[in-house]
Structures are given as structure tokens and as C-alpha cells.
Design a protein around this motif. Structure first.
Motif, short mmCIF file in Angstrom:
data_model
loop_
_atom_site.label_atom_id
_atom_site.label_comp_id
_atom_site.label_asym_id
_atom_site.label_seq_id
_atom_site.Cartn_x
_atom_site.Cartn_y
_atom_site.Cartn_z
N LEU A 108 16.59 6.89 -5.35
CA LEU A 108 17.15 5.75 -6.17
C LEU A 108 17.47 6.04 -7.48
O LEU A 108 18.65 5.51 -8.05
N GLU A 109 16.82 7.03 -8.39
CA GLU A 109 17.37 7.31 -9.57
C GLU A 109 18.28 8.07 -9.57
O GLU A 109 19.29 8.09 -10.30
N GLU A 110 18.77 9.32 -8.23
CA GLU A 110 19.98 9.81 -8.37
C GLU A 110 21.08 8.80 -7.99
O GLU A 110 22.15 9.02 -8.67
N ALA A 111 20.93 7.81 -7.31
CA ALA A 111 21.89 6.63 -7.11
C ALA A 111 22.27 6.04 -8.36
O ALA A 111 23.51 5.78 -8.73
N ARG A 112 21.17 5.68 -9.30
CA ARG A 112 21.54 5.04 -10.51
C ARG A 112 22.53 6.01 -11.44
O ARG A 112 23.31 5.71 -11.86
N ARG A 113 21.99 7.27 -11.55
CA ARG A 113 22.41 8.10 -12.17
C ARG A 113 24.18 8.55 -11.77
O ARG A 113 24.82 8.30 -12.68
N ARG A 114 24.20 8.66 -10.68
CA ARG A 114 25.63 8.89 -10.17
C ARG A 114 26.45 7.52 -10.33
O ARG A 114 27.52 7.65 -10.76
N SER A 115 25.72 6.62 -10.06
CA SER A 115 26.63 5.29 -10.18
C SER A 115 27.08 5.05 -11.40
O SER A 115 28.42 4.71 -11.78
N ALA A 116 26.17 5.27 -12.33
CA ALA A 116 26.45 4.87 -13.96
C ALA A 116 27.72 6.05 -14.53
O ALA A 116 28.46 5.63 -15.45
N GLU A 117 27.88 7.17 -13.76
CA GLU A 117 28.76 8.24 -14.21
C GLU A 117 30.33 7.81 -13.85
O GLU A 117 31.23 8.19 -14.30
N ILE A 118 30.55 6.61 -12.99
CA ILE A 118 31.68 6.15 -12.56
C ILE A 118 32.19 5.05 -13.43
O ILE A 118 31.72 4.10 -13.19
N TRP A 172 31.70 3.48 -4.27
CA TRP A 172 30.69 4.50 -4.26
C TRP A 172 29.47 3.99 -3.76
O TRP A 172 28.75 4.62 -2.81
N VAL A 173 29.09 2.94 -4.35
CA VAL A 173 27.60 2.12 -3.96
C VAL A 173 27.75 1.77 -2.69
O VAL A 173 26.70 2.10 -1.79
N ALA A 174 28.70 1.23 -2.06
CA ALA A 174 28.85 0.62 -0.78
C ALA A 174 28.50 1.85 0.21
O ALA A 174 27.79 1.73 1.25
N GLY A 175 29.27 2.93 0.07
CA GLY A 175 29.03 4.02 0.79
C GLY A 175 27.85 4.77 0.59
O GLY A 175 27.18 5.44 1.86
N HIS A 176 27.11 4.99 -0.49
CA HIS A 176 25.98 5.63 -0.76
C HIS A 176 24.79 4.83 -0.04
O HIS A 176 24.10 5.47 0.37
N LEU A 177 24.99 3.49 -0.10
CA LEU A 177 23.67 2.71 0.60
C LEU A 177 23.66 3.38 2.07
O LEU A 177 22.41 3.28 2.58
N ALA A 178 24.91 3.44 2.69
CA ALA A 178 24.77 3.94 4.26
C ALA A 178 24.32 5.56 4.28
O ALA A 178 24.01 5.84 5.57
N ARG A 185 24.01 -5.28 -7.41
CA ARG A 185 24.15 -6.45 -8.15
C ARG A 185 24.85 -5.75 -9.55
O ARG A 185 26.05 -6.29 -10.27
N ASP A 186 24.61 -4.67 -10.13
CA ASP A 186 25.03 -4.15 -11.27
C ASP A 186 26.50 -4.01 -11.10
O ASP A 186 27.17 -3.75 -12.08
N ALA A 187 26.71 -3.20 -10.03
CA ALA A 187 28.02 -2.74 -9.85
C ALA A 187 29.19 -3.90 -9.58
O ALA A 187 30.13 -3.65 -9.99
#
Length: 209
Positions: A69-79, A88-94, A139-141
Motif C-alpha cells: 500500500l505504501e509503495e502504491a501511494r508513493r508511486r501514485s504521488a509521483e505521477i 496507473w492506479v486502475a492498472g495497479h489495483l489488478a 478516491r484521491d486519484a
């Protein structure tokens, strides 16, 4: 004693390695000796740090899920681009990794996490908090894209987040089962397509913008 102190400092590394073993062998079949071999430590060190096998496995599940989860948050925030972030978030969920077997291993770990949580009230409560973290990632995205004027505010943001996560979870189980035709790329495509339809934003489903 010095080796034990070093191991204590690297406890999180051991838990990450233990997660690999749990994904490969399952909760019931993970032994101290398996983890010790994979982590490059001793059984006695594991006993000192974790007490028993069950506590080691549960802590490994907690640590690995928190890390993902922390990695996902970090990588999402970089976009910076809000629509690219949504894609990216949609793809990463899967699928959490581009390598097929790595993606399958992560889903195997999630299956073990959920199975264990069904029998452990404390872990079940923690799993709900962890799941809320993934919902908030969506939600954030979405909210970032709304603020940028790129999409209209959804009538029910929670429903959108729940739907995206639920679809990704179902696809993840199929990845874990090695269902033909459902790999991490296909799962990402399906989740992106659903989110694009739910938000009435076809651009989310485009591979190149």
C-alpha cells in the motif's frame, strides 16, 4: 548474540522474505526452516524474534500488505498528470508487478492474508483498515482529476472506489488461479475500462495519451 541483534535490526527484511515463502507455500505449510533458508538467517533467530511460526506468518502478512500500500501511494504521488495517475492506479489495483509470476505471487499472498483474517479477529479488523487505504488511493486519484477539471465529479465516489477495488480483487484471484487469458496486463485493461465507463472518461482507457 551479535547475530541476533543484527537480525533484529533487519526484522522488516526478514518479514518481506517470509512473505515470499507464504505466497509460495501457504499459511499452513510455511515453516521456520523455509523462511530461514530464504532469508539467510537461522531458525533460532526467527524463534527469538517472533516466538512461534504462526506469529511470524501473521506479521509477514501485515508487513507485506502495508509495504504494498505504501509503495502504491508513493508511486501514485509521483505521477503529475491526473488522468495518467488514474490509469496507473486502475492498472495497479489488478497487478502490483509487471512480471507475470511476481504478480501471481502477490495475489497468492493477498489470498493468504484474507484467509487468515477470516479466522483472526484482530487481523480482520486490520484488513478492513488496509482495504480502506486502497479505496482512498482510488478516491484521491479521482478527486485530483476532478480538481483539474478533467472529469466531472462522480455522483457516488465511494461506489466508484469500491467497484474498482472489487473488480481488481476478482481479477486478482483469477491471476492467482492462472486462468487462461487473464494475466496482469488483461486485468489492468479490464479495470481501466470499468473505471473509464464509471467516470464517463474514455481517456482513462487509452494506452497512449
Amino acid at each position: 548474540m551479535a547475530s541476533v541483534r543484527r537480525a533484529s535490526r533487519n526484522k522488516n527484511d526478514i518479514l518481506m522474505k517470509a512473505g515470499d515463502v507464504v505466497a509460495a507455500r501457504g499459511f499452513e505449510n510455511t515453516r521456520f526452516s523455509d523462511v530461514a533458508g530464504h532469508a539467510g538467517t537461522s531458525v533460532s533467530t526467527l524463534q527469538y524474534l517472533f516466538g512461534n511460526r504462526e506469529d511470524l506468518v501473521v506479521q509477514a502478512l501485515r508487513a507485506r500488505s502495508a509495504y504494498l500500500l505504501e509503495e502504491a501511494r508513493r508511486r501514485s504521488a509521483e505521477i503529475a498528470d491526473p488522468l495518467e495517475r488514474l490509469r496507473w492506479v486502475a492498472g495497479h489495483l489488478a497487478a502490483h508487478d509487471g512480471e507475470p509470476e511476481a504478480a501471481r505471487a502477490e495475489w497468492m499472498l493477498w489470498v493468504e492474508y484474507w484467509r487468515t483474517a477470516l479466522r483472526d479477529e484482530e487481523l480482520a479488523a486490520e484488513s478492513i483498515v488496509a482495504y480502506d487505504g486502497w479505496l482512498q488511493l482510488v478516491r484521491d486519484a479521482v478527486e485530483a482529476a476532478v480538481r483539474a477539471g478533467l472529469i466531472n465529479p462522480p455522483a457516488d465516489l465511494d461506489r466508484v472506489a469500491q467497484g474498482a477495488c472489487a473488480i481488481a480483487d476478482g481479477l486478482g484471484i483469477q491471476i492467482a488461479l492462472r486462468r487462461p487469458g487473464v494475466d496482469w496486463e488483461r486485468a489492468g485493461e479490464i479495470t481501466r475500462a470499468w473505471l473509464a465507463a464509471a467516470l464517463d472518461c474514455p481517456e482513462i482507457n487509452l494506452t497512449d495519451r
